[in-house]
Design an enzyme around this catalytic site. Structure first.
Site, PDB file in Angstrom:
ATOM      1  N   ARG A 180       1.380  14.110   3.889  1.00  0.00           N
ATOM      2  CA  ARG A 180       0.914  12.732   3.624  1.00  0.00           C
ATOM      3  C   ARG A 180       1.223  12.287   2.198  1.00  0.00           C
ATOM      4  O   ARG A 180       0.425  11.602   1.560  1.00  0.00           O
ATOM      5  CB  ARG A 180      -0.581  12.571   3.889  1.00  0.00           C
ATOM      6  CG  ARG A 180      -1.008  12.806   5.286  1.00  0.00           C
ATOM      7  CD  ARG A 180      -0.348  11.842   6.291  1.00  0.00           C
ATOM      8  NE  ARG A 180      -0.765  12.193   7.627  1.00  0.00           N
ATOM      9  CZ  ARG A 180      -0.156  13.126   8.365  1.00  0.00           C
ATOM     10  NH1 ARG A 180       0.927  13.749   7.915  1.00  0.00           N
ATOM     11  NH2 ARG A 180      -0.576  13.406   9.570  1.00  0.00           N
ATOM     12  N   SER A 254      -6.891   7.741   9.748  1.00  0.00           N
ATOM     13  CA  SER A 254      -7.590   8.828   9.040  1.00  0.00           C
ATOM     14  C   SER A 254      -7.897   8.394   7.617  1.00  0.00           C
ATOM     15  O   SER A 254      -6.998   7.947   6.898  1.00  0.00           O
ATOM     16  CB  SER A 254      -6.709  10.074   8.983  1.00  0.00           C
ATOM     17  OG  SER A 254      -6.314  10.426  10.277  1.00  0.00           O
ATOM     18  N   GLU A 350      -7.034   9.308   2.022  1.00  0.00           N
ATOM     19  CA  GLU A 350      -5.631   9.208   2.447  1.00  0.00           C
ATOM     20  C   GLU A 350      -5.016   7.823   2.210  1.00  0.00           C
ATOM     21  O   GLU A 350      -3.919   7.722   1.653  1.00  0.00           O
ATOM     22  CB  GLU A 350      -5.496   9.602   3.918  1.00  0.00           C
ATOM     23  CG  GLU A 350      -4.051   9.633   4.370  1.00  0.00           C
ATOM     24  CD  GLU A 350      -3.887   9.830   5.852  1.00  0.00           C
ATOM     25  OE1 GLU A 350      -4.305  10.877   6.369  1.00  0.00           O
ATOM     26  OE2 GLU A 350      -3.325   8.926   6.500  1.00  0.00           O
TER      27      GLU A 350
HETATM   28  C1  LIG Z   1      -5.306   3.170  13.758  1.00  0.00           C
HETATM   29  C2  LIG Z   1      -4.431   3.836  12.734  1.00  0.00           C
HETATM   30  C3  LIG Z   1      -3.862   5.061  13.021  1.00  0.00           C
HETATM   31  C4  LIG Z   1      -3.036   5.694  12.085  1.00  0.00           C
HETATM   32  N1  LIG Z   1      -2.478   6.887  12.406  1.00  0.00           N
HETATM   33  C5  LIG Z   1      -1.687   7.529  11.521  1.00  0.00           C
HETATM   34  C6  LIG Z   1      -1.091   8.780  11.845  1.00  0.00           C
HETATM   35  O1  LIG Z   1      -1.264   9.319  12.957  1.00  0.00           O
HETATM   36  N2  LIG Z   1      -0.314   9.375  10.912  1.00  0.00           N
HETATM   37  C7  LIG Z   1      -0.080   8.805   9.697  1.00  0.00           C
HETATM   38  O2  LIG Z   1       0.645   9.409   8.896  1.00  0.00           O
HETATM   39  N3  LIG Z   1      -0.606   7.618   9.364  1.00  0.00           N
HETATM   40  C8  LIG Z   1      -1.401   6.953  10.237  1.00  0.00           C
HETATM   41  N4  LIG Z   1      -1.962   5.759   9.909  1.00  0.00           N
HETATM   42  C9  LIG Z   1      -1.690   5.179   8.598  1.00  0.00           C
HETATM   43  C10 LIG Z   1      -0.536   4.130   8.613  1.00  0.00           C
HETATM   44  O3  LIG Z   1      -0.275   3.704   9.909  1.00  0.00           O
HETATM   45  C11 LIG Z   1       0.761   4.689   8.010  1.00  0.00           C
HETATM   46  O4  LIG Z   1       0.535   5.178   6.713  1.00  0.00           O
HETATM   47  C12 LIG Z   1       1.861   3.621   7.964  1.00  0.00           C
HETATM   48  O5  LIG Z   1       3.080   4.216   7.560  1.00  0.00           O
HETATM   49  C13 LIG Z   1       1.524   2.468   7.029  1.00  0.00           C
HETATM   50  O6  LIG Z   1       2.482   1.443   7.204  1.00  0.00           O
HETATM   51  P1  LIG Z   1       2.227  -0.006   6.620  1.00  0.00           P
HETATM   52  O7  LIG Z   1       3.485  -0.770   6.710  1.00  0.00           O
HETATM   53  O8  LIG Z   1       1.052  -0.608   7.278  1.00  0.00           O
HETATM   54  O9  LIG Z   1       1.889   0.376   5.109  1.00  0.00           O
HETATM   55  P2  LIG Z   1       1.071  -0.429   4.037  1.00  0.00           P
HETATM   56  O10 LIG Z   1      -0.383  -0.175   4.221  1.00  0.00           O
HETATM   57  O11 LIG Z   1       1.499  -1.828   3.984  1.00  0.00           O
HETATM   58  O12 LIG Z   1       1.549   0.328   2.721  1.00  0.00           O
HETATM   59  C14 LIG Z   1       1.197   1.697   2.542  1.00  0.00           C
HETATM   60  C15 LIG Z   1       1.725   2.164   1.169  1.00  0.00           C
HETATM   61  O13 LIG Z   1       3.130   2.077   1.164  1.00  0.00           O
HETATM   62  C16 LIG Z   1       3.578   1.203   0.141  1.00  0.00           C
HETATM   63  N5  LIG Z   1       4.704   0.465   0.698  1.00  0.00           N
HETATM   64  C17 LIG Z   1       4.731  -0.228   1.867  1.00  0.00           C
HETATM   65  N6  LIG Z   1       5.959  -0.716   2.072  1.00  0.00           N
HETATM   66  C18 LIG Z   1       6.709  -0.348   1.000  1.00  0.00           C
HETATM   67  C19 LIG Z   1       8.066  -0.555   0.623  1.00  0.00           C
HETATM   68  N7  LIG Z   1       8.907  -1.236   1.397  1.00  0.00           N
HETATM   69  N8  LIG Z   1       8.495  -0.041  -0.545  1.00  0.00           N
HETATM   70  C20 LIG Z   1       7.662   0.676  -1.340  1.00  0.00           C
HETATM   71  N9  LIG Z   1       6.377   0.920  -1.038  1.00  0.00           N
HETATM   72  C21 LIG Z   1       5.908   0.412   0.126  1.00  0.00           C
HETATM   73  C22 LIG Z   1       2.400   0.322  -0.200  1.00  0.00           C
HETATM   74  O14 LIG Z   1       2.471  -0.133  -1.540  1.00  0.00           O
HETATM   75  C23 LIG Z   1       1.251   1.286   0.012  1.00  0.00           C
HETATM   76  O15 LIG Z   1       1.118   2.104  -1.126  1.00  0.00           O
HETATM   77  C24 LIG Z   1      -2.784   5.083  10.833  1.00  0.00           C
HETATM   78  C25 LIG Z   1      -3.374   3.839  10.540  1.00  0.00           C
HETATM   79  C26 LIG Z   1      -4.177   3.206  11.488  1.00  0.00           C
HETATM   80  C27 LIG Z   1      -4.766   1.886  11.173  1.00  0.00           C
END
Ligand SMILES: Cc1cc2nc3c(=O)[nH]c(=O)nc-3n(C[C@H](O)[C@H](O)[C@H](O)COP(=O)(O)OP(=O)(O)OC[C@H]3O[C@@H](n4cnc5c(N)ncnc54)[C@H](O)[C@@H]3O)c2cc1C
Length: 354
Positions: A180, A254, A350
């Site tokens: 992670r 998580s 996380e």
């Molecule tokens: C119901 C649920 C279940 C989940 N299950 C899992 C799981 O099984 N495994 C897991 O690993 N995660 C899980 N997650 C967490 C999440 O889905 C992941 O971390 C996902 O990759 C986040 O994507 P996002 O675009 O929403 O990121 P955001 O929340 O928009 O960004 C996350 C981080 O990445 C940075 N970021 C985003 N885009 C960029 C970019 N283009 N360039 C540089 N930095 C960037 C942001 O600044 C921030 O620090 C879950 C979340 C939810 C709500």
């Protein structure tokens, strides 16, 4: 999802930037906290991104990048500019009998991309089905589920240095991937904006079924010879029953990482809690499921103010509708203090708290 027409940096697309002011972030992150961004800009292509990086609003203010906000919590109003990546496109770079190499723009939706790969016969990402969020955020915390981590399939990450506006390609080994985590979440946080991720996927499936009852789930459905699509469907089904849907209940998946402890610490805990759950790691360390620790502290299904501990999975905190960043902080302190005093283990959060 259609294969993209865009070139590697797509610099010929028109650079249109529209910087909005005082934008609510409540609907822009899945935990749904009430917060406002001083400035907000959605980016559709790389040339707009380069124009934004040079703009006075960007240069004079702090910034944060956002995908779909499923791993970010806006704990308070953000005084700088929130930059949301919406660039789209999937390109096949090379292909042979064994594997295919793809370039995928950061703004693509992760689950749609996984479904695209499976319907085209490109395998490896099936266990990562239905993880919310964007492709660009996937390497940031090296998303993982059901025994698979995305870094096993990433060859490169393309990013732009926000200080020099230069494009840099990070090879897999340069991304600092671990559980992670990556350099984009730690040492280089907010320094690089990821514009595309490069994947190498397999033409023959190598299914990973040894985790969290996947094999049993397939057996119980009478699927003896599963395909990657069967695995993906099962993963989606299990996730839908176990995890709250962010569209209905604010959450960020998580909330705490699984901590690792030394063997002597583990043996001490095992004497007191013979049913302790654990995974043995290399180098004599043990990973303890954070959800088990939180559950054993009696939090599962309870609420700390307007922040709930999900009834089906203690690792997930939920917004009961009116939670603020202060409420989330209070819940974090209460849970981490209790886990520390009961197990002498320090939990770490996380998602990214902004
Ligand atoms: C119901 C649920 C279940 C989940 N299950 C899992 C799981 O099984 N495994 C897991 O690993 N995660 C899980 N997650 C967490 C999440 O889905 C992941 O971390 C996902 O990759 C986040 O994507 P996002 O675009 O929403 O990121 P955001 O929340 O928009 O960004 C996350 C981080 O990445 C940075 N970021 C985003 N885009 C960029 C970019 N283009 N360039 C540089 N930095 C960037 C942001 O600044 C921030 O620090 C879950 C979340 C939810 C709500």
């Amino acid at each position: 999802m259609k294969p993209a027409s865009g070139g590697v940096h797509n610099l010929r697309a028109p650079s249109i930037i529209q910087i909005k002011e005082r934008i609510s972030l409540k609907e822009r992150h899945t935990f749904g906290l009430p917060a406002t961004a001083r400035f907000f800009c959605e980016i559709e292509n790389e040339s707009s991104l380069l124009a934004l990086l040079k703009s006075p609003t960007f240069r004079d203010n702090e910034h944060v990048f956002l995908g779909e906000g499923s791993n970010s919590l806006f704990m308070r109003d953000y005084p700088g500019i929130v930059v949301c990546l919406r660039n789209k496109g999937v390109r096949i770079l090379s292909e042979n009998d064994e594997a295919v190499c793809l370039r995928v723009s950061a703004g693509e939706n992760w689950h749609e991309f996984v479904q695209y790969t499976l319907t085209h016969g490109y395998f490896g990402l099936e266990n990562l089905s239905l993880i919310p969020g964007s492709v660009g955020a996937a390497p940031v915390q090296n998303i993982g589920a059901y025994g698979v981590e995305v870094n096993d399939f990433i060859t490169h990450v393309e990013a732009i240095d926000v200080e020099s506006a230069e494009v840099r390609t990070f090879k897999n080994k340069e991304c600092g991937f671990s559980y992670r985590d990556s350099c984009f979440k730690s040492s280089l946080k907010n320094r690089y904006v990821i514009t595309a991720v490069f994947f190498r996927l397999l033409k023959q499936p190598h299914l990973v079924l040894g985790y969290a009852g996947l094999r049993e789930g397939l057996d119980s459905r009478g699927i003896n010879n599963p395909t990657a699509l069967d695995v993906s469907a099962l993963v989606c089904e299990v996730r839908r029953t176990k995890l709250p849907d962010p569209k209905e209940t604010g959450n960020a998946g998580s909330f705490f990482k699984h901590p690792t402890i030394t063997e002597s610490h583990y043996l001490k805990l095992k004497e007191i809690f013979p049913d302790i759950k654990s995974f043995e790691l290399d180098h004599g360390r043990y990973k303890i499921p954070a959800g088990w620790l939180i559950e054993r502290c009696g939090f599962k299904g309870r609420s700390i103010g307007p922040v709930g501990i999900y009834k089906k999975q203690a690792l997930v905190l939920v917004n009961n509708g009116v939670a603020s960043g202060v409420d989330v902080e209070r819940a974090i302190v209460k849970i981490t203090e209790k886990v520390k005093s009961k197990f002498d283990i320090i939990l770490s959060v996380e998602p990214v708290l902004i």
